[in-house]
Every structure is written in structure tokens, then in C-alpha cells.
Write a protein that holds these residues in place. Structure first.
Motif, PDB file in Angstrom:
ATOM      1  N   THR A   1      57.692  -4.924  12.131  1.00 15.42           N
ATOM      2  CA  THR A   1      56.257  -4.936  11.879  1.00 15.42           C
ATOM      3  C   THR A   1      55.580  -3.727  12.513  1.00 15.42           C
ATOM      4  O   THR A   1      55.720  -3.507  13.724  1.00 15.42           O
ATOM      5  N   PRO A   2      54.844  -2.912  11.754  1.00 15.09           N
ATOM      6  CA  PRO A   2      54.118  -1.780  12.343  1.00 15.09           C
ATOM      7  C   PRO A   2      53.067  -2.273  13.330  1.00 15.09           C
ATOM      8  O   PRO A   2      52.483  -3.338  13.156  1.00 15.09           O
ATOM      9  N   LYS A   3      52.826  -1.486  14.378  1.00 21.01           N
ATOM     10  CA  LYS A   3      51.851  -1.885  15.389  1.00 21.01           C
ATOM     11  C   LYS A   3      50.418  -1.637  14.939  1.00 21.01           C
ATOM     12  O   LYS A   3      49.489  -2.244  15.462  1.00 21.01           O
ATOM     13  N   VAL A   4      50.246  -0.725  13.990  1.00 20.84           N
ATOM     14  CA  VAL A   4      48.902  -0.368  13.533  1.00 20.84           C
ATOM     15  C   VAL A   4      48.783  -0.608  12.035  1.00 20.84           C
ATOM     16  O   VAL A   4      49.669  -0.237  11.264  1.00 20.84           O
ATOM     17  N   HIS A   5      47.702  -1.251  11.639  1.00 22.35           N
ATOM     18  CA  HIS A   5      47.379  -1.418  10.219  1.00 22.35           C
ATOM     19  C   HIS A   5      46.481  -0.252   9.825  1.00 22.35           C
ATOM     20  O   HIS A   5      45.314  -0.192  10.195  1.00 22.35           O
ATOM     21  N   LYS A   6      47.027   0.707   9.094  1.00 22.28           N
ATOM     22  CA  LYS A   6      46.284   1.927   8.771  1.00 22.28           C
ATOM     23  C   LYS A   6      45.241   1.658   7.692  1.00 22.28           C
ATOM     24  O   LYS A   6      45.472   0.889   6.769  1.00 22.28           O
ATOM     25  N   ARG A   7      44.109   2.331   7.835  1.00 22.89           N
ATOM     26  CA  ARG A   7      43.050   2.253   6.838  1.00 22.89           C
ATOM     27  C   ARG A   7      42.774   3.611   6.194  1.00 22.89           C
ATOM     28  O   ARG A   7      42.188   3.672   5.118  1.00 22.89           O
ATOM     29  N   ILE A   8      43.176   4.687   6.874  1.00 24.57           N
ATOM     30  CA  ILE A   8      42.865   6.031   6.414  1.00 24.57           C
ATOM     31  C   ILE A   8      44.163   6.799   6.178  1.00 24.57           C
ATOM     32  O   ILE A   8      45.038   6.833   7.043  1.00 24.57           O
ATOM     33  N   PHE A   9      44.279   7.415   5.000  1.00 23.90           N
ATOM     34  CA  PHE A   9      45.463   8.199   4.655  1.00 23.90           C
ATOM     35  C   PHE A   9      45.019   9.556   4.117  1.00 23.90           C
ATOM     36  O   PHE A   9      44.111   9.629   3.289  1.00 23.90           O
ATOM     37  N   GLN A  10      45.666  10.611   4.584  1.00 23.23           N
ATOM     38  CA  GLN A  10      45.386  11.937   4.055  1.00 23.23           C
ATOM     39  C   GLN A  10      46.078  12.123   2.706  1.00 23.23           C
ATOM     40  O   GLN A  10      47.128  11.521   2.447  1.00 23.23           O
ATOM     41  N   GLN A  11      45.505  12.966   1.860  1.00 23.47           N
ATOM     42  CA  GLN A  11      46.130  13.244   0.564  1.00 23.47           C
ATOM     43  C   GLN A  11      47.483  13.922   0.725  1.00 23.47           C
ATOM     44  O   GLN A  11      48.312  13.878  -0.180  1.00 23.47           O
ATOM     45  N   THR A  12      47.709  14.544   1.876  1.00 20.80           N
ATOM     46  CA  THR A  12      48.994  15.194   2.139  1.00 20.80           C
ATOM     47  C   THR A  12      50.048  14.206   2.639  1.00 20.80           C
ATOM     48  O   THR A  12      51.206  14.583   2.823  1.00 20.80           O
ATOM     49  N   THR A  13      49.643  12.948   2.875  1.00 21.12           N
ATOM     50  CA  THR A  13      50.605  11.916   3.264  1.00 21.12           C
ATOM     51  C   THR A  13      51.552  11.644   2.098  1.00 21.12           C
ATOM     52  O   THR A  13      51.143  11.671   0.939  1.00 21.12           O
ATOM     53  N   LYS A  14      52.810  11.386   2.404  1.00 18.86           N
ATOM     54  CA  LYS A  14      53.798  11.189   1.346  1.00 18.86           C
ATOM     55  C   LYS A  14      53.480   9.963   0.505  1.00 18.86           C
ATOM     56  O   LYS A  14      53.566   9.994  -0.728  1.00 18.86           O
TER      57      LYS A  14
ATOM     58  N   ASN B   1      40.564  14.593   5.039  1.00 19.44           N
ATOM     59  CA  ASN B   1      40.371  14.768   6.473  1.00 19.44           C
ATOM     60  C   ASN B   1      41.290  13.842   7.259  1.00 19.44           C
ATOM     61  O   ASN B   1      41.952  12.976   6.702  1.00 19.44           O
ATOM     62  N   THR B   2      41.295  13.993   8.583  1.00 15.71           N
ATOM     63  CA  THR B   2      42.105  13.164   9.465  1.00 15.71           C
ATOM     64  C   THR B   2      41.198  12.234  10.257  1.00 15.71           C
ATOM     65  O   THR B   2      40.283  12.686  10.938  1.00 15.71           O
ATOM     66  N   TYR B   3      41.468  10.918  10.163  1.00 12.01           N
ATOM     67  CA  TYR B   3      40.675   9.928  10.892  1.00 12.01           C
ATOM     68  C   TYR B   3      41.599   8.920  11.556  1.00 12.01           C
ATOM     69  O   TYR B   3      41.459   7.721  11.387  1.00 12.01           O
ATOM     70  N   SER B   4      42.560   9.408  12.317  1.00 11.47           N
ATOM     71  CA  SER B   4      43.551   8.507  12.894  1.00 11.47           C
ATOM     72  C   SER B   4      42.923   7.481  13.832  1.00 11.47           C
ATOM     73  O   SER B   4      43.432   6.385  13.997  1.00 11.47           O
ATOM     74  N   LYS B   5      41.774   7.830  14.459  1.00 11.77           N
ATOM     75  CA  LYS B   5      41.143   6.900  15.385  1.00 11.77           C
ATOM     76  C   LYS B   5      40.528   5.706  14.662  1.00 11.77           C
ATOM     77  O   LYS B   5      40.151   4.722  15.283  1.00 11.77           O
ATOM     78  N   MET B   6      40.414   5.804  13.339  1.00 15.71           N
ATOM     79  CA  MET B   6      39.801   4.715  12.589  1.00 15.71           C
ATOM     80  C   MET B   6      40.831   3.711  12.100  1.00 15.71           C
ATOM     81  O   MET B   6      40.484   2.730  11.455  1.00 15.71           O
ATOM     82  N   ASP B   7      42.118   3.957  12.398  1.00 20.67           N
ATOM     83  CA  ASP B   7      43.140   2.984  12.028  1.00 20.67           C
ATOM     84  C   ASP B   7      42.880   1.683  12.772  1.00 20.67           C
ATOM     85  O   ASP B   7      42.422   1.677  13.908  1.00 20.67           O
ATOM     86  N   GLN B   8      43.210   0.574  12.123  1.00 21.13           N
ATOM     87  CA  GLN B   8      42.874  -0.715  12.689  1.00 21.13           C
ATOM     88  C   GLN B   8      44.026  -1.691  12.592  1.00 21.13           C
ATOM     89  O   GLN B   8      44.903  -1.559  11.752  1.00 21.13           O
ATOM     90  N   LYS B   9      43.990  -2.684  13.477  1.00 19.17           N
ATOM     91  CA  LYS B   9      44.843  -3.840  13.318  1.00 19.17           C
ATOM     92  C   LYS B   9      44.068  -4.883  12.532  1.00 19.17           C
ATOM     93  O   LYS B   9      42.866  -4.777  12.356  1.00 19.17           O
ATOM     94  N   PHE B  10      44.748  -5.899  12.067  1.00 15.45           N
ATOM     95  CA  PHE B  10      44.068  -6.930  11.310  1.00 15.45           C
ATOM     96  C   PHE B  10      44.830  -8.233  11.451  1.00 15.45           C
ATOM     97  O   PHE B  10      45.941  -8.288  11.951  1.00 15.45           O
ATOM     98  N   LYS B  11      44.225  -9.290  11.009  1.00 17.49           N
ATOM     99  CA  LYS B  11      44.916 -10.566  10.917  1.00 17.49           C
ATOM    100  C   LYS B  11      44.463 -11.262   9.650  1.00 17.49           C
ATOM    101  O   LYS B  11      43.392 -10.982   9.117  1.00 17.49           O
TER     102      LYS B  11
END
Length: 238
Positions: A117-130, A216-226
Motif C-alpha cells: 500500500t502506498p503511503k501517500v494518496h496522490k492528487r497532483i500529477f505532472q504531464q511528464t509523469t509516466k 507544474n509541481t505540487y507535491s505538497k498537495m498530495d494527500q492521504k484519504f480514507k
């Protein structure tokens, strides 16, 4: 004998037309169309002789989904799981009264295929992400099920869908079953903005989530969730 087949999308998908495709019409999407009534329920009548038939709904000529009311699903010759209707020698539709279960134990978005299980639930992805990877962990699985994930662009247009078969043997019943779906970004026309994904199990809507693709890069906006007891996603800021 004629039999009526219903589909109630409950506004989870914007629908222009629904075709009924199956063994009875050689999977031809241009022969049997469902009509929408004043309550928003779609239906069609079809003349079926005694026998066993596999079928699906084809929404907007793009999205294949199983019938949530079928309660019986078997593979086609190509391995794809389809709804099944059985007509007995008296011309009556047989009803499967067996109750089946599926529980979504965990769900995450990330940019990699993770076994754990990933520790972070990402919300933001760059267009350069695979790619954008959705990871589902299922438990308490009985029966065989179709898991369909639909991806929608920021303007609401359907992008594409992917489908997997979920089945757990009795020996593995106590273990979670992990399934991944992903949206490829590199080399594809993937516009920036807020995307939506919708999960269906056996053609029934289960879960919806959104994420942002940006330049853009917004890694600080990544979130966990339930997932709440009602099945809704609740964000918890890190």
C-alpha cells in the motif's frame, strides 16, 4: 417469448444511447436499443428462445458494462466476463438468488505500480509523469465479478475504460486481492486539468474520485484519504 431488460444508470454516466449486445444478436450494437422512461430507467424487450445467452450494455457506443441485475456472469470465448440470462423450456427467465460479496479494503492513486500500500494518496500529477496508477485492494470476495474503471477528461468527455475479472479461490479467500489500473501520460494526448475516475463492479457504480494533471509541481498537495462507511472518499491532509 419476450423479456424486458432494464438498466438504471442513476446519472453516474451521461448517456445518449444504450445498445444491448450479446449472443442473441451476434454482438451487433446496431440492432437492439434501450429506451429511457420518465424516471430515467432504460429498458428494451427482446425475444429469446430457451437457452443461455451472454450479453452486455454498450453505452454511447463506447463503454461496455455488465448488467447489475443479472447476478450471474460467465466468460465469453475471448475470456471477457459477460452477463448471463437463462431461459428455461417454459420460456421463463431463471433467477440466480445466490448472494455474492465484494469489499474494497483499500484504494490509492500513485505514479507507480506498488505491491504494498502506498503511503501517500496522490492528487497532483505532472504531464511528464509516466502514468497515473489506481490501486484497489479487495477482500471478502465471493463469486466472479467484472471490475471496470472509467476515466473522464477535464471537460467531462469519456477517455477510455479498462476491465479486469475479480475472482478468489476458497484457499485464497482470506487474502486481499490487489488490482491496478493506469492512465498512460507519456506519448498520449492527455490534457491538463481535473480528471475523474469511476469504478463499476458488475456494471453497478461503486466509487468516484478525481485528480489533477498539471504542467507544474505540487507535491505538497498530495494527500492521504480514507473510505467512509458509506463508501465516500474523505481526504485527510498530511
Amino acid at each position: 417469448m419476450k423479456h424486458t431488460i432494464y438498466y438504471d444508470p442513476q446519472d453516474y454516466i451521461s448517456i445518449n444511447k444504450i445498445s444491448l449486445i450479446g449472443d442473441f444478436n451476434n454482438w451487433n450494437s446496431g440492432l437492439n436499443f434501450l429506451q429511457k422512461n420518465e424516471k430515467g430507467v432504460w429498458s428494451t424487450e427482446i425475444d429469446l428462445q430457451p437457452g443461455e445467452y451472454r450479453y452486455k450494455f454498450l453505452i454511447n457506443n463506447l463503454i461496455p458494462l455488465n448488467d447489475p441485475l443479472a447476478n450471474l456472469y460467465l466468460p465469453k470465448d475471448d475470456g471477457e466476463l459477460a452477463s448471463v440470462i437463462i431461459i428455461n423450456s417454459e420460456g421463463e427467465k431463471l433467477i440466480n438468488t445466490e448472494k455474492y460479496t465484494v469489499n474494497i479494503e483499500k484504494y490509492h492513486l500513485s505514479d507507480e505500480v506498488h505491491e504494498s500500500t502506498p503511503k501517500v494518496h496522490k492528487r497532483i500529477f505532472q504531464q511528464t509523469t509516466k502514468r497515473v496508477v489506481s490501486r484497489f485492494e479487495f477482500t471478502n470476495v465471493t463469486g466472479i465479478h467484472t471490475i471496470s474503471l472509467l476515466w473522464f477528461r477535464p471537460n467531462g468527455d469519456f477517455h477510455y475504460s479498462s476491465e479486469n475479472i475479480l475472482y478468489t479461490s476458497e484457499k485464497e479467500a482470506s487474502k486481499p486481492t490487489v488490482m491496478w489500473f493506469w492512465l498512460n501520460l507519456i506519448g498520449y494526448e492527455v490534457p491538463s486539468g481535473i480528471w475523474t475516475l469511476k469504478l463499476f463492479i458488475d456494471g453497478a457504480f461503486i466509487l468516484q474520485d478525481s485528480f489533477t494533471i498539471t504542467t507544474n509541481t505540487y507535491s505538497k498537495m498530495d494527500q492521504k484519504f480514507k473510505i467512509s462507511q458509506t463508501g465516500a472518499i474523505t481526504d485527510v491532509v498530511i
